[in-house]
Design a protein around this motif. Structure first.
Motif, PDB file in Angstrom:
ATOM      1  N   VAL A   1     -19.713 140.111 118.401  1.00 54.09           N
ATOM      2  CA  VAL A   1     -19.398 141.533 118.459  1.00 54.09           C
ATOM      3  C   VAL A   1     -18.133 141.728 119.287  1.00 54.09           C
ATOM      4  N   ASN A   2     -17.153 142.398 118.674  1.00 57.80           N
ATOM      5  CA  ASN A   2     -15.875 142.695 119.327  1.00 57.80           C
ATOM      6  C   ASN A   2     -15.165 141.435 119.834  1.00 57.80           C
TER       7      ASN A   2
ATOM      8  N   THR B   1     -22.686 148.580 118.828  1.00 57.50           N
ATOM      9  CA  THR B   1     -21.714 149.111 117.861  1.00 57.50           C
ATOM     10  C   THR B   1     -22.124 150.432 117.231  1.00 57.50           C
TER      11      THR B   1
ATOM     12  N   ASP C   1     -21.815 141.059 107.105  1.00 56.25           N
ATOM     13  CA  ASP C   1     -21.067 140.639 108.284  1.00 56.25           C
ATOM     14  C   ASP C   1     -20.494 139.236 108.154  1.00 56.25           C
TER      15      ASP C   1
ATOM     16  N   GLY D   1     -16.894 139.232 107.876  1.00 55.80           N
ATOM     17  CA  GLY D   1     -16.103 139.553 109.056  1.00 55.80           C
ATOM     18  C   GLY D   1     -15.415 138.370 109.695  1.00 55.80           C
TER      19      GLY D   1
ATOM     20  N   ASN E   1      -8.014 137.883 113.826  1.00 53.48           N
ATOM     21  CA  ASN E   1      -9.187 138.037 114.670  1.00 53.48           C
ATOM     22  C   ASN E   1     -10.387 138.270 113.775  1.00 53.48           C
TER      23      ASN E   1
ATOM     24  N   ALA F   1     -13.698 140.332 112.561  1.00 52.11           N
ATOM     25  CA  ALA F   1     -13.968 141.770 112.538  1.00 52.11           C
ATOM     26  C   ALA F   1     -14.776 142.175 113.771  1.00 52.11           C
ATOM     27  N   ASP F   2     -14.971 143.476 113.955  1.00 57.31           N
ATOM     28  CA  ASP F   2     -15.738 143.955 115.107  1.00 57.31           C
ATOM     29  C   ASP F   2     -17.127 143.321 115.158  1.00 57.31           C
ATOM     30  N   VAL F   3     -17.701 143.088 113.970  1.00 58.63           N
ATOM     31  CA  VAL F   3     -18.952 142.348 113.885  1.00 58.63           C
ATOM     32  C   VAL F   3     -18.768 141.244 112.839  1.00 58.63           C
TER      33      VAL F   3
END
Length: 764
Positions: free
Chosen positions: A12-13, A30, A39, A42, A284, A286-288
């Motif tokens: 996460v993040n 989130t 996910d 991601g 990077n 993804a956020d998750v």
């Protein structure tokens, strides 16, 4: 500290690891529910694979790469295969480097003939040709070709540019041929494992130390096998890109498929310094993002490491080894006895000094792992004003490219190393595979290179010659050199971190590299030397097959170096039949003679056509009489039954991408492998591309060398689910075997049925 998560995780993040069992935490962090399948998309790896996939189906990928690379013990065979299959020009940038047979010291004119062939191929088909001593393959690709979001395919197993945002894959030559014919790299979407780097490495800890710590944690349990290693976490920012490259190239030794790292401003700076800032973009997760596993590495706890013979995963902290020398070294000696098989000896206990220290005979810092600018600078820092001594220990340093070499000269590092007694050599991969700086008999060499499998340092146990390699970081090798060869951890010195900024000068590339992409001169002729031979004809698969067991290897793992040795055999890589004489030569010297007999039986069957039944060799008459007692096989015809040799190994194919590990079996009669498990995807791909059937079986083998195995209806079986394939051991009695073949693509099935990739392409 390196620890493995049991099961999948959510990241996460980019910072917080949430085990899948605690997925509810994702919502708390989130505001949305975790969704494993969604996910998965991601990860950085998923995004890059999606951009390069042409199938429209992310479960079964058909990848087209941005560029490719090969060196001088693989590119001749690849070009020859593609030429025989109808290639007219290189459809993508293809870099031909000359960093493996660079010395031109073995086999008369063979090596330089291969180089001239490569140059003529670059001119005719539109390639990029890097002459000998200019750069090792992977350093050139880092400096000139890798870029964020790209994918590169190489015919060397250490094709890894993940630290530059490139997903790179090392495969056998057949996969490169497919790209040259505008086909695709077909693979089920691989899993992705997060390598979460936290903390900051100590000043005396180098990239090899971190790599060996990870390899030691994941190799034996197959944690990342055939998966993508995705490097994330705040620890990345505490490493320069040159340092990251040194960690990344070693991911091959985990048996992963590829690697990718998050990128940052240091990545941009590296690319900008090489005149390619436009190749940068921030990568990077993804956020998750969901990962199939996670390896947590606290960089601050990693200590100087050593991987003892005979595998990079045989890893210890140097301090741990020094504290338990006799116990640990005794275990290595026992392993050496198994490898030598009574033909040679290798001892380590006699290298323990009177005061309880380990004396080594040689140090090497070289190649795509060790010869990087940062590593050599740190070695010079350790040896400035010191000396290597005038006894048995020697040190050789190979900068990874001419631009690196040139800047090391400008910075004074080369003169510092030479003054200390180190020998400086040009960009060459020889120490990685036994073709350069081979140590003395019973010698122990410490090397910042990629691999320390048996015989990769030049041993010939069959001739009574054996030595061994331990892998270490350049910093600890330099510390050892400063002590005259007494094994020493870099932690014992306080000289680290004074690294002047690297200044890249591409003059040597502009003035020596042939840049021919999109400039194909198709009217030009290829330049052949007398050792360069075409591939021999290979027969298509018949309805039934009869396999003779010509080798049975019960070791836990069989490496590609054992299937076809490296080192002096490299000179014959352009001569399929000449090279095949070395197949299994260090593991089962009688194999070649056995399979040649089988090959003659098959050639006689093909030549005699309808008369094969009457002209059947006496050895086979009784075999076919027994086969005809098997229900449903009463009318089996010799003319419809291909005869070939077979190798059984428990787990074959760890190590190099070299296709010759399979092709050498094929050209002298090989028709199948049987195993419990293939060590790597790339070796199994080589087996299929060369028309051999990649059988597996769960049970222990109840057959011996010399037995025949009959497999009826094999072509039909290859069109089904392949989960249960009946086979029969033919002896005084008939024993039934239950074989299976793991998933194959439609194209792979057709390649095997055609007899090899060349036949498949000709048929098209």
């Amino acid at each position: 500290m390196v620890s493995l998560y049991d099961g999948g995780v959510y990241l996460v993040n980019g910072k917080e690891i949430v085990p899948e069992a605690e997925a509810a935490k994702v919502k708390a962090l989130t505001g949305r529910e975790a969704d494993r399948e969604s996910d998965r998309k991601g990860t950085m790896a998923y995004s890059i694979m999606e951009q390069h996939n042409t199938s429209g189906n992310m479960e079964n990928l058909k990848i087209k790469f941005d560029s490719m690379t090969s060196h001088d013990i693989t590119f001749v065979g690849i070009v020859q295969t593609a030429k025989a299959s109808g290639m007219e020009k290189f459809p993508l940038p293809y870099v031909l480097t000359n960093c493996h047979n660079s010395l031109c010291a073995v086999g008369g004119t063979i090596n330089e003939d291969d180089h001239m062939f490569g140059l003529s191929a670059a001119k005719k088909y539109g390639g990029i040709y890097v002459p000998p001593h200019i750069a090792v393959i992977h350093q050139y690709m880092r400096e000139m070709m890798a870029g964020c979001g790209r994918m590169i395919l190489g015919s060397d197993s250490h094709t890894r540019y993940g630290a530059l945002g490139t997903m790179a894959i090392g495969e056998g030559g057949g996969e490169l041929v497919k790209q040259l014919l505008c086909d695709t790299y077909d693979v089920a979407r691989p899993g992705v494992v997060a390598i979460y780097l936290d903390g900051k490495p100590a000043p005396y800890v180098g990239p090899q130390d971190i790599a060996l710590a990870i390899i030691g944690a994941v190799f034996k349990n197959g944690y990342v096998k055939n998966k993508v290693m995705e490097f994330v976490g705040p620890g990345i920012s505490h490493m320069t890109t040159d340092y990251r490259n040194g960690v990344d190239v070693m991911t091959t030794e985990t048996t992963c498929l590829s690697s990718i790292w998050r990128t940052d401003e240091d990545t941009r700076s590296y690319l900008a310094a090489h005149g390619r800032e436009d190749a940068y973009k921030e990568l990077n997760p993804a956020d998750v993002a969901y990962y199939d596993g996670c390896v947590y590495v606290d960089l601050s706890t990693v200590k100087p490491m050593i991987a003892l013979p005979f595998h990079p995963s045989n890893a210890y902290e140097i301090d741990e080894l020094n504290a338990n020398l006799k116990d640990i070294l005794h275990g290595v000696e026992e392993e050496a006895k198994k490898i030598a098989g009574g033909r040679s000896t290798f001892t380590l206990m006699d290298k323990i000094t009177e005061d309880g220290k380990l004396m080594v005979q040689q140090g090497i810092i070289a190649g795509c792992a060790g010869g990087n600018y940062t590593n050599v600078i740190e070695a010079a820092n350790a040896l400035r004003g010191q000396d290597c001594g005038c006894d048995q220990f020697s040190l050789a340093v190979y900068p990874s490219s001419q631009p690196v070499f040139a800047d090391l000269v400008k910075k004074g590092a080369i003169s510092d190393l030479m003054a200390a007694g180190a020998i400086i050599r040009t960009a060459f991969c020889g120490p990685c595979f036994g073709a350069g700086d081979t140590p003395c008999h019973n010698g122990l060499s410490i090397r910042h290179t990629t691999r320390n499998f048996p015989n990769r340092e030049g041993s010939k146990p069959g001739n009574g010659q054996m030595s061994a390699v331990a892998l270490m970081d350049a910093r600890s090798i330099a510390a050892t050199a400063a002590k005259g060869g007494v094994l020493t951890s870099a932690a014992e010195l306080d000289c680290w971190g004074n690294i002047p900024e690297y200044e890249f000068d591409d003059s040597s590339y502009k003035n020596r590299v042939y840049f021919g992409y999109e400039k194909a001169e198709t009217e030009k002729e290829l330049i052949y030397g007398p050792n360069i031979k075409d591939w021999p004809e290979m027969s298509p698969l018949t309805d039934n097959i009869l396999l003779k067991v010509c080798s049975k290897i019960m070791d836990p793992v069989t490496t590609t170096d054992e299937l076809i040795p490296s080192g002096e055999t490299s000179s014959f890589r352009s001569n399929p039949l000449g090279l095949a004489e070395f197949t299994l030569s260090r593991r089962d010297p009688e194999y070649v003679g056995r399979t040649k007999v089988v090959d003659q039986l098959e050639k006689a069957r093909v030549n005699e056509g309808e008369e094969a039944e009457t002209g059947l060799a006496p050895e086979l008459k009784g075999v076919f009489e027994t086969i005809r007692t098997i229900p449903g096989n009463e009318d089996v015809k010799v003319g419809e039954t291909e005869i070939g040799s077979m190798v059984y190994a428990v787990k074959p194919g760890d190590g190099s991408a070299r296709e010759q590990a399979a092709s050498c079996q094929r050209v002298i009669g090989g028709l199948a492998n049987i195993c419990k498990e293939y060590a790597t995807k790339r070796y199994r791909s080589n087996v299929m591309n060369w028309g051999m059937i990649p059988f597996q079986m769960e049970a222990d083998p109840e057959f011996e060398v010399g037995d025949y195995i009959y497999v009826p209806g094999i072509r039909e079986a290859l069109e089904g689910d392949m989960k249960h394939i009946k086979a029969y051991v033919i002896g005084d009695t008939v024993k039934e075997l239950d074989l299976y073949v793991a998933d194959m693509t439609a194209e792979e099935r057709e390649i095997v049925k055609a007899g090899c990739l060349i036949n498949y392409n000709r048929n098209r």
